[in-house]
Design a protein around this motif. Structure first.
Motif, mmCIF file in Angstrom:
data_model
loop_
_atom_site.group_PDB
_atom_site.id
_atom_site.type_symbol
_atom_site.label_atom_id
_atom_site.label_comp_id
_atom_site.label_asym_id
_atom_site.label_seq_id
_atom_site.Cartn_x
_atom_site.Cartn_y
_atom_site.Cartn_z
ATOM 1 N N ASP A 1 31.146 34.142 -1.780
ATOM 2 C CA ASP A 1 31.284 33.452 -3.050
ATOM 3 C C ASP A 1 32.532 32.583 -3.031
ATOM 4 O O ASP A 1 33.243 32.512 -2.044
ATOM 5 C CB ASP A 1 31.308 34.441 -4.209
ATOM 6 N N ALA A 2 32.816 31.929 -4.157
ATOM 7 C CA ALA A 2 33.910 30.961 -4.182
ATOM 8 C C ALA A 2 35.266 31.601 -4.444
ATOM 9 O O ALA A 2 36.282 30.931 -4.377
ATOM 10 C CB ALA A 2 33.635 29.909 -5.257
ATOM 11 N N GLY A 3 35.299 32.909 -4.750
ATOM 12 C CA GLY A 3 36.558 33.553 -5.063
ATOM 13 C C GLY A 3 37.393 33.830 -3.825
ATOM 14 O O GLY A 3 36.903 33.841 -2.699
ATOM 15 N N LYS A 4 38.691 34.084 -4.050
ATOM 16 C CA LYS A 4 39.597 34.423 -2.973
ATOM 17 C C LYS A 4 39.564 35.932 -2.772
ATOM 18 O O LYS A 4 39.843 36.692 -3.698
ATOM 19 C CB LYS A 4 41.014 33.951 -3.300
ATOM 20 N N ARG A 5 39.241 36.356 -1.577
ATOM 21 C CA ARG A 5 39.089 37.772 -1.295
ATOM 22 C C ARG A 5 39.965 38.181 -0.113
ATOM 23 O O ARG A 5 40.310 37.360 0.727
ATOM 24 C CB ARG A 5 37.627 38.102 -0.979
ATOM 25 N N THR A 6 40.276 39.481 -0.049
ATOM 26 C CA THR A 6 40.977 40.052 1.091
ATOM 27 C C THR A 6 40.119 41.162 1.682
ATOM 28 O O THR A 6 39.672 42.059 0.964
ATOM 29 C CB THR A 6 42.352 40.617 0.684
ATOM 30 N N TYR A 7 39.897 41.097 2.996
ATOM 31 C CA TYR A 7 39.114 42.100 3.704
ATOM 32 C C TYR A 7 40.004 42.733 4.757
ATOM 33 O O TYR A 7 40.607 42.035 5.571
ATOM 34 C CB TYR A 7 37.893 41.456 4.364
ATOM 35 N N ARG A 8 40.093 44.065 4.771
ATOM 36 C CA ARG A 8 40.972 44.765 5.707
ATOM 37 C C ARG A 8 40.224 45.917 6.395
ATOM 38 O O ARG A 8 39.344 46.542 5.809
ATOM 39 C CB ARG A 8 42.199 45.336 5.001
ATOM 40 N N ASN A 9 40.648 46.174 7.642
ATOM 41 C CA ASN A 9 40.207 47.374 8.365
ATOM 42 C C ASN A 9 38.687 47.490 8.432
ATOM 43 O O ASN A 9 38.113 48.561 8.187
ATOM 44 C CB ASN A 9 40.806 48.624 7.706
ATOM 45 N N CYS A 10 38.036 46.387 8.785
ATOM 46 C CA CYS A 10 36.576 46.357 8.871
ATOM 47 C C CYS A 10 36.124 46.238 10.323
ATOM 48 O O CYS A 10 36.844 45.702 11.172
ATOM 49 C CB CYS A 10 36.010 45.178 8.080
ATOM 50 N N LEU A 11 34.930 46.742 10.596
ATOM 51 C CA LEU A 11 34.299 46.599 11.905
ATOM 52 C C LEU A 11 32.969 45.891 11.726
ATOM 53 O O LEU A 11 32.114 46.333 10.943
ATOM 54 C CB LEU A 11 34.078 47.976 12.543
ATOM 55 N N PHE A 12 32.788 44.767 12.467
ATOM 56 C CA PHE A 12 31.524 44.045 12.494
ATOM 57 C C PHE A 12 31.053 44.040 13.942
ATOM 58 O O PHE A 12 31.641 43.357 14.787
ATOM 59 C CB PHE A 12 31.692 42.614 11.981
ATOM 60 N N ALA A 13 30.015 44.812 14.246
ATOM 61 C CA ALA A 13 29.617 44.989 15.642
ATOM 62 C C ALA A 13 28.097 44.975 15.782
ATOM 63 O O ALA A 13 27.362 45.514 14.942
ATOM 64 C CB ALA A 13 30.167 46.306 16.178
ATOM 65 N N GLY A 14 27.626 44.332 16.865
ATOM 66 C CA GLY A 14 26.225 44.389 17.228
ATOM 67 C C GLY A 14 25.268 43.664 16.325
ATOM 68 O O GLY A 14 24.068 43.979 16.298
ATOM 69 N N ASN A 15 25.733 42.673 15.577
ATOM 70 C CA ASN A 15 24.846 41.905 14.707
ATOM 71 C C ASN A 15 24.188 40.761 15.475
ATOM 72 O O ASN A 15 24.709 40.284 16.478
ATOM 73 C CB ASN A 15 25.641 41.347 13.529
ATOM 74 N N HIS A 16 23.053 40.287 14.951
ATOM 75 C CA HIS A 16 22.293 39.254 15.654
ATOM 76 C C HIS A 16 21.672 38.295 14.652
ATOM 77 O O HIS A 16 21.020 38.721 13.695
ATOM 78 C CB HIS A 16 21.190 39.913 16.495
#
Length: 298
Positions: A1-16
């Protein structure tokens, strides 16, 4: 979305993502919008693949950043697109990539990172990525001028071997060398460019060893790369001014003592069979030496 966000300590793995998914028309695995922060995250082993011309027109790396990506590991991602394949690991357009490790990614252009607009890369280690063109970093050098400071760009490869320079980092258009500062790569490039092996401790963390030329080579005496050198509990070192063989006469050595347990420690040095003398960390020692072989101990 258009808002300002903070993302921490995430794992993104094995997506296609593939031809059957409309998401590939708009972005990669992660899109960090202007004003947002993506930090302390791992993006690993994701794949984006399409051969459809109808899906062309957008950059499709694992991470697209107009915001800030900080303290992240971006590894082993691949982008396979015949029309617009830029940046296997990350693509920046007015975004920032800070203190990140980018390794093992692949694409057609810019296997590790693709730079555009006013994109800024600082204190990143971009190693062992691969592309058809520009294995490490590719830049289009448009009017906003991308910037790279205090980075290590090393060991990247490309299929079309224009030259060793293009394997690591290629700037196109009007990108001035003034925007490239304190980079360790296969060749001296820009202000403070360092053409020397960074001497990594391993090929997993790409931490610096105590003898790495990247230690203290950055702005304000900082280290190059994604993580500053972390000395062991206690270590000593010795260096000298000049290039061997040295002429006889006064030789200036610098003795160092550093580490987490280096406080309240007395250090000593001696030349040949001379007496031991105490010194503190970063002390310059001058010895008058005749021609021949000599031993300096700390």
């Amino acid at each position: 979305d258009a808002g300002k966000r903070t993302y921490r300590n995430c794992l993104f793995a094995g997506n296609h993502c593939s031809d059957s998914m409309d998401i590939i028309k708009y972005g990669g695995i992660i899109t960090v919008k202007s004003g947002s922060v993506f930090e302390n995250c791992t993006v690993v082993s994701n794949r984006i693949a399409t051969a459809s011309k109808s899906k062309a027109g957008a950059t499709r790396p694992a991470v697209i950043a107009n915001g800030t990506v900080r303290n992240c590991i971006i590894a082993d991602n691949s982008v396979q697109h015949l029309q617009a394949d830029y940046g296997g690991g990350a693509a920046l357009s007015n975004g920032r990539l800070e203190n990140c490790l980018v390794t093992g990614n692949s694409a057609i252009y810019g296997g590790g990172v693709a730079l555009a607009g006013g994109g800024k890369v600082r204190n990143c280690t971009i190693v062992d990525n691969y592309a058809f063109y520009n294995g490490g970093v590719g830049s289009n050098g448009d009017n906003n001028m991308p910037t790279m400071i205090d980075c290590i760009v090393w060991g990247n490869g490309e299929t079309v071997e224009n030259n060793q320079t293009a394997k690591q980092l290629r700037t196109l258009g009007a990108t001035p060398l003034a925007n490239l500062r304190n980079l360790c790569t296969d060749y001296a490039l820009g202000a403070g460019g360092l053409a020397a092996d960074p001497l990594f401790a391993d090929s997993v963390t790409y931490a610096l060893t105590k003898d790495s030329p990247c230690i203290g080579a950055g702005e304000n005496g900082g280290d190059l790369g994604w993580k500053p050198y972390a000395p062991s509990a206690f270590e000593v070192g010795l260096s000298f001014l000049g290039v061997e063989p040295l002429d006889a006469g006064d030789i200036v050595f610098t003795a160092t003592a550093r580490g987490t347990d280096a406080t309240d420690v007395t250090c000593s040095s001696k030349v040949d069979d001379g007496a031991w003398g105490d010194y503190s960390s970063e002390t310059a020692l001058t010895a008058a030496l005749a021609a021949g072989l000599h031993t300096v101990a700390v």
